[in-house]
Design an enzyme around this catalytic site. Structure first.
Site, mmCIF file in Angstrom:
data_model
loop_
_atom_site.group_PDB
_atom_site.id
_atom_site.type_symbol
_atom_site.label_atom_id
_atom_site.label_comp_id
_atom_site.label_asym_id
_atom_site.label_seq_id
_atom_site.Cartn_x
_atom_site.Cartn_y
_atom_site.Cartn_z
ATOM 1 N N GLU A 165 78.135 113.703 -59.950
ATOM 2 C CA GLU A 165 76.199 112.713 -59.671
ATOM 3 C C GLU A 165 76.506 112.432 -58.314
ATOM 4 O O GLU A 165 75.490 111.525 -58.208
ATOM 5 C CB GLU A 165 76.378 112.186 -61.023
ATOM 6 N N TYR A 221 66.971 88.503 -71.461
ATOM 7 C CA TYR A 221 67.790 88.530 -70.389
ATOM 8 C C TYR A 221 67.653 89.655 -70.205
ATOM 9 O O TYR A 221 67.793 90.616 -68.581
ATOM 10 C CB TYR A 221 68.911 88.434 -71.306
#
Length: 215
Positions: free
Chosen positions: A75, A121
């Site tokens: 990746e 958050y």
């Protein structure tokens, strides 16, 4: 301790923490961090994040050449795209965490922002999380898809695959990844419950107060 040795130790420590708490499994997931010389440290291909040997974590030069350690994750193009387009990026975390993957499969999610604005958050640590289409693991096209976002998103969710988060530091990237997975879990728990999300004014207050990228 040298920068490279210290960073390798940190990667192994955070990777084990994620593995031990079930946020990644088997040999899935990968982490990278950028060193001061521009090279990258990346978890090796086929390795379990719960059992990393710090000395075997791959070091990749700015030219993409293996300098030391084992062969890196396939990746790499995905990680490289974040470093190239978000110059403040110091680390990238990619997992196959269960709740985030499950969220990516739902037809009703907003591809421009997969997480409903349930908590301050989630907005503060992630901004808008873009859904990217399915790619065969390791396909360089994943990196091109990230480049197409022009550095405007710190987090993306790969359909039928998993989340990817970039942060200024390794700690920041891990914390944001954990927030993404927790937010995805919360969204699934509340699915169909007509939950009260943050309204536009509340979202704008968070965005302004914490200087969040919200595009």
């Amino acid at each position: 301790m040298s920068e490279i040795a210290k960073t390798r130790e940190q990667i192994a420590l955070y990777a084990k923490s994620l593995f031990d708490r079930g946020l990644t499994h088997g040999s899935t997931g990968n982490i990278s961090a950028r060193l001061s010389d521009g090279s990258l440290l990346v978890t090796p291909t086929g390795s379990s994040m719960g059992f990393l040997d710090p000395a075997r974590i791959s070091q990749i030069s700015e030219k993409g050449e293996l300098v030391s350690g084992d062969r890196p994750t396939k990746e790499i193009p995905l990680h490289a795209a974040f470093y190239e387009t978000r110059h403040q990026t110091g680390a990238v975390v990619h997992l196959h965490s269960c709740h985030s993957v499950a969220l990516s499969l739902l037809p009703e999610i907003d591809p421009d922002n997969v997480l409903p604005p349930l908590t301050a958050y989630g907005i503060m640590l992630l901004g808008k999380v873009r859904l990217l289409p399915f790619f065969v693991p390791g396909d360089p096209a994943m990196g091109e898809a990230v480049r197409g976002l022009a550095g405007k998103h710190a987090a993306v969710l790969l359909a039928n695959h998993g989340p990817v988060v970039a942060g200024k530091t390794l700690e920041a990237a891990v914390n944001a990844m954990e927030e993404l997975e927790a937010s995805a879990k919360l969204a699934l728990l509340l699915r169909g419950a007509n939950a009260t999300a943050l309204n536009e004014d509340q979202i704008n207050q968070v965005v302004t107060r914490f200087d969040v990228e919200w595009t």
